[in-house]
Design a protein around this motif. Structure first.
Motif, PDB file in Angstrom:
ATOM      1  N   LEU A  64       0.836  -1.203   0.000  1.00  0.00           N
ATOM      2  CA  LEU A  64       0.000   0.000   0.000  1.00  0.00           C
ATOM      3  C   LEU A  64       0.867   1.249   0.000  1.00  0.00           C
ATOM      4  O   LEU A  64       0.594   2.216  -0.736  1.00  0.00           O
ATOM      5  CB  LEU A  64      -0.927   0.023   1.212  1.00  0.00           C
ATOM      6  CG  LEU A  64      -1.712   1.338   1.375  1.00  0.00           C
ATOM      7  CD1 LEU A  64      -2.807   1.439   0.324  1.00  0.00           C
ATOM      8  CD2 LEU A  64      -2.290   1.481   2.764  1.00  0.00           C
ATOM      9  N   ILE A  65       1.917   1.273   0.809  1.00  0.00           N
ATOM     10  CA  ILE A  65       2.803   2.437   0.868  1.00  0.00           C
ATOM     11  C   ILE A  65       3.461   2.662  -0.492  1.00  0.00           C
ATOM     12  O   ILE A  65       3.601   3.812  -0.948  1.00  0.00           O
ATOM     13  CB  ILE A  65       3.872   2.255   1.963  1.00  0.00           C
ATOM     14  CG1 ILE A  65       3.207   2.039   3.329  1.00  0.00           C
ATOM     15  CG2 ILE A  65       4.805   3.468   1.999  1.00  0.00           C
ATOM     16  CD1 ILE A  65       2.258   3.141   3.741  1.00  0.00           C
ATOM     17  N   MET A  66       3.860   1.570  -1.173  1.00  0.00           N
ATOM     18  CA  MET A  66       4.449   1.716  -2.504  1.00  0.00           C
ATOM     19  C   MET A  66       3.431   2.271  -3.496  1.00  0.00           C
ATOM     20  O   MET A  66       3.760   3.083  -4.357  1.00  0.00           O
ATOM     21  CB  MET A  66       4.995   0.372  -2.999  1.00  0.00           C
ATOM     22  CG  MET A  66       6.276  -0.069  -2.317  1.00  0.00           C
ATOM     23  SD  MET A  66       7.091  -1.457  -3.152  1.00  0.00           S
ATOM     24  CE  MET A  66       6.125  -2.848  -2.566  1.00  0.00           C
ATOM     25  N   MET A  67       2.174   1.837  -3.373  1.00  0.00           N
ATOM     26  CA  MET A  67       1.130   2.327  -4.268  1.00  0.00           C
ATOM     27  C   MET A  67       0.875   3.813  -4.057  1.00  0.00           C
ATOM     28  O   MET A  67       0.664   4.561  -5.011  1.00  0.00           O
ATOM     29  CB  MET A  67      -0.159   1.538  -4.037  1.00  0.00           C
ATOM     30  CG  MET A  67      -0.064   0.074  -4.419  1.00  0.00           C
ATOM     31  SD  MET A  67      -1.519  -0.877  -3.889  1.00  0.00           S
ATOM     32  CE  MET A  67      -2.753  -0.310  -5.062  1.00  0.00           C
ATOM     33  N   GLU A  68       0.918   4.228  -2.805  1.00  0.00           N
ATOM     34  CA  GLU A  68       0.591   5.617  -2.488  1.00  0.00           C
ATOM     35  C   GLU A  68       1.771   6.566  -2.703  1.00  0.00           C
ATOM     36  O   GLU A  68       1.606   7.687  -3.195  1.00  0.00           O
ATOM     37  CB  GLU A  68       0.125   5.719  -1.036  1.00  0.00           C
ATOM     38  CG  GLU A  68      -1.153   4.950  -0.735  1.00  0.00           C
ATOM     39  CD  GLU A  68      -2.404   5.583  -1.331  1.00  0.00           C
ATOM     40  OE1 GLU A  68      -2.292   6.653  -1.976  1.00  0.00           O
ATOM     41  OE2 GLU A  68      -3.501   5.001  -1.177  1.00  0.00           O
ATOM     42  N   THR A  69       2.979   6.148  -2.339  1.00  0.00           N
ATOM     43  CA  THR A  69       4.118   7.066  -2.386  1.00  0.00           C
ATOM     44  C   THR A  69       5.173   6.689  -3.420  1.00  0.00           C
ATOM     45  O   THR A  69       6.098   7.467  -3.668  1.00  0.00           O
ATOM     46  CB  THR A  69       4.805   7.135  -1.006  1.00  0.00           C
ATOM     47  OG1 THR A  69       5.380   5.842  -0.691  1.00  0.00           O
ATOM     48  CG2 THR A  69       3.807   7.502   0.082  1.00  0.00           C
ATOM     49  N   GLY A  70       5.045   5.510  -4.041  1.00  0.00           N
ATOM     50  CA  GLY A  70       5.998   5.081  -5.067  1.00  0.00           C
ATOM     51  C   GLY A  70       7.081   4.166  -4.531  1.00  0.00           C
ATOM     52  O   GLY A  70       7.407   4.200  -3.340  1.00  0.00           O
ATOM     53  N   VAL A  71       7.663   3.383  -5.419  1.00  0.00           N
ATOM     54  CA  VAL A  71       8.661   2.402  -4.995  1.00  0.00           C
ATOM     55  C   VAL A  71       9.967   3.067  -4.591  1.00  0.00           C
ATOM     56  O   VAL A  71      10.762   2.470  -3.856  1.00  0.00           O
ATOM     57  CB  VAL A  71       8.939   1.378  -6.119  1.00  0.00           C
ATOM     58  CG1 VAL A  71       7.708   0.551  -6.404  1.00  0.00           C
ATOM     59  CG2 VAL A  71       9.420   2.059  -7.387  1.00  0.00           C
ATOM     60  N   GLU A  72      10.226   4.274  -5.066  1.00  0.00           N
ATOM     61  CA  GLU A  72      11.499   4.926  -4.740  1.00  0.00           C
ATOM     62  C   GLU A  72      11.389   5.861  -3.542  1.00  0.00           C
ATOM     63  O   GLU A  72      12.389   6.410  -3.097  1.00  0.00           O
ATOM     64  CB  GLU A  72      12.002   5.706  -5.962  1.00  0.00           C
ATOM     65  CG  GLU A  72      12.370   4.795  -7.122  1.00  0.00           C
ATOM     66  CD  GLU A  72      13.090   5.530  -8.229  1.00  0.00           C
ATOM     67  OE1 GLU A  72      13.106   6.774  -8.191  1.00  0.00           O
ATOM     68  OE2 GLU A  72      13.626   4.869  -9.126  1.00  0.00           O
ATOM     69  N   ASN A  73      10.185   6.048  -3.016  1.00  0.00           N
ATOM     70  CA  ASN A  73      10.006   6.956  -1.888  1.00  0.00           C
ATOM     71  C   ASN A  73       9.616   6.240  -0.615  1.00  0.00           C
ATOM     72  O   ASN A  73       9.277   6.869   0.389  1.00  0.00           O
ATOM     73  CB  ASN A  73       8.930   7.995  -2.218  1.00  0.00           C
ATOM     74  CG  ASN A  73       9.317   8.873  -3.384  1.00  0.00           C
ATOM     75  OD1 ASN A  73      10.446   9.321  -3.463  1.00  0.00           O
ATOM     76  ND2 ASN A  73       8.385   9.099  -4.317  1.00  0.00           N
ATOM     77  N   ARG A  74       9.646   4.892  -0.682  1.00  0.00           N
ATOM     78  CA  ARG A  74       9.252   4.119   0.499  1.00  0.00           C
ATOM     79  C   ARG A  74      10.321   4.255   1.564  1.00  0.00           C
ATOM     80  O   ARG A  74      11.506   4.111   1.317  1.00  0.00           O
ATOM     81  CB  ARG A  74       9.127   2.643   0.092  1.00  0.00           C
ATOM     82  CG  ARG A  74       8.412   1.783   1.067  1.00  0.00           C
ATOM     83  CD  ARG A  74       7.958   0.530   0.368  1.00  0.00           C
ATOM     84  NE  ARG A  74       9.038  -0.013  -0.446  1.00  0.00           N
ATOM     85  CZ  ARG A  74       9.773  -1.061  -0.099  1.00  0.00           C
ATOM     86  NH1 ARG A  74       9.556  -1.645   1.067  1.00  0.00           N
ATOM     87  NH2 ARG A  74      10.717  -1.519  -0.883  1.00  0.00           N
TER      88      ARG A  74
END
Length: 403
Positions: free
Chosen positions: A392-402
């Motif tokens: 969910l965090i990757m979906m919301e903030t992106g894979v590079e901003n986790r």
């Protein structure tokens, strides 16, 4: 000039511009290639050898892209996502061939094959027996692989429905924008999704699972048939035998097996959507709504795994108007999801339309992919739910901003 062997391979692939549930005969391939059936045997000893060559062709082209991944570094999304999307969109037959002919098609089996082909990056993901050794990398690979397949299918469906022919530059532009979307996600604040808040939402979702009706015995029968004979073993006769009914009794209610399964899927998803609607009323932000939607669906599939097996068959079957027709979308999908807000602004996906159902379908796809692969790897429910939170965090903030 293309040699006869290559013409045969190209002709065989040409039947898979869409999912195909029936076997494509050598006679049909020969006719397409403009040769006689016996002429095929001068190049391939049997159909199995031709299939092996076709599979090798798909994985060989994918391998040439994935070999760019450095084995000692985390996946650099931009290094392969765009190239894989371009490959799949310019060779639509690759993906549809795999899902049509590989009964047990799953991303983990694809990744394991790459390990066996010598991609050392996947040595850190799988043991020699195929079990997962690095859950973090496995989760990321499943997430990215599932997303690539999803947005490949979305592009194909939209361009087909709108009768649009994609140019190569259109495909490259789309792949670039999807890659950027993976990096940045929906760009939404997840600050309210603390550990305690997610635990509260988990409790709400679990407490409301009483909405789930007992599994329909037809789904159990179909699931058993698929395990034993694969998708091609599904017939009205086999289903009727599995539930102890005469074939005629099924025909009294349904015209054919597609209508039967489509109607049952409709009933199941009405049940699921009502549960999502109930649970999502407790969410306070877009990110919370997205999480509750996925958590409810995940718990549902954990309780009724046979439903996903049936949905796999229906998705592969080329005659799927029951699920995708306008009347169904208006009665089921729109009724429950029209007022669910999952994002502040529709992301730039490089598509010719902005349809909120694309993002909702994306959120619905994630628990399906996650559950199916967790089941394959026998991952515990607790770990699966922790993986969902990370995704969910990757979906919301992106894979590079986790973080």
């Amino acid at each position: 000039m293309e040699n006869t062997r290559e013409i045969i391979i190209s002709s065989a692939f040409s039947f898979y511009s869409k999912p195909v549930i029936k076997n494509v005969s050598l006679s049909a391939i020969a006719s397409k290639a403009g040769i006689t059936k016996p002429a095929i045997y001068r190049h391939f000893k049997n159909r199995q050898e031709l299939d092996d060559v076709m599979v090798d062709r798909v994985f060989g082209d994918l391998y040439s892209i994935l070999s760019k991944i450095h084995p000692e570094k985390e996946c650099n999304v931009s290094s392969f996502v765009e190239d894989i999307l371009i490959l799949l969109l310019t060779h639509k037959e690759y993906f549809f061939y795999l899902i049509s002919t590989q009964v047990d098609f799953a991303l983990d089996k694809v990744l394991l094959r790459f390990k066996k082909m010598g991609l050392s990056f996947f040595d850190k993901v799988f043991a020699t027996d195929g079990s997962v050794t690095d859950m973090e990398r496995y989760k990321n690979a499943i997430y990215l692989g599932g997303n690539i397949m999803f947005f490949d299918v979305v592009r194909n469906r939209i361009t087909e429905k709108m009768n649009i022919s994609d140019s190569y530059s259109d495909v490259v532009s789309y792949a670039s924008k999807i890659n950027a979307f993976f990096k940045k996600g929906l760009g939404q604040d997840t600050g309210t999704l603390s550990v305690s808040r997610m635990a509260t939402l988990d409790d709400i979702c679990r407490a409301n699972m009483e909405f789930v009706k007992p599994i329909n015995k037809v789904f159990v029968s179909i699931s058993d048939i698929v395990k034993e004979k694969g998708f091609k073993g599904i017939t009205v006769e086999s289903v009727a035998h599995g539930i102890g009914l005469a074939k005629s009794s099924i025909y009294d209610r349904y015209e054919n097996k597609t209508q039967m399964i489509g109607s049952l899927i409709q009933e199941e998803f009405e049940d699921l959507y009502r549960g999502i609607e109930k649970n999502i009323s407790h969410a306070e932000t877009n990110a919370e709504r997205g999480y509750v939607l996925m958590e409810t669906a995940l718990l549902y599939y954990m309780k009724k795994p046979e439903v996903l097996t049936v949905c796999q068959w229906f998705q592969v079957h080329s005659v799927n108007e029951i699920v995708h027709d306008q009347k169904y979308e208006e009665q089921i999908f729109c009724r429950y999801f029209e007022n669910i807000e999952l994002y502040d602004k529709f992301p730039d996906l490089g598509l010719p339309i902005e349809d909120k159902r694309i993002i909702t379908s994306w959120f619905m796809m994630i628990p399906v992919i996650l559950f199916m692969h967790a089941r394959n790897q026998k991952i515990s429910p607790e770990v699966v739910q922790a993986m969902l939170k990370d995704i969910l965090i990757m979906m919301e903030t992106g894979v590079e901003n986790r973080k």
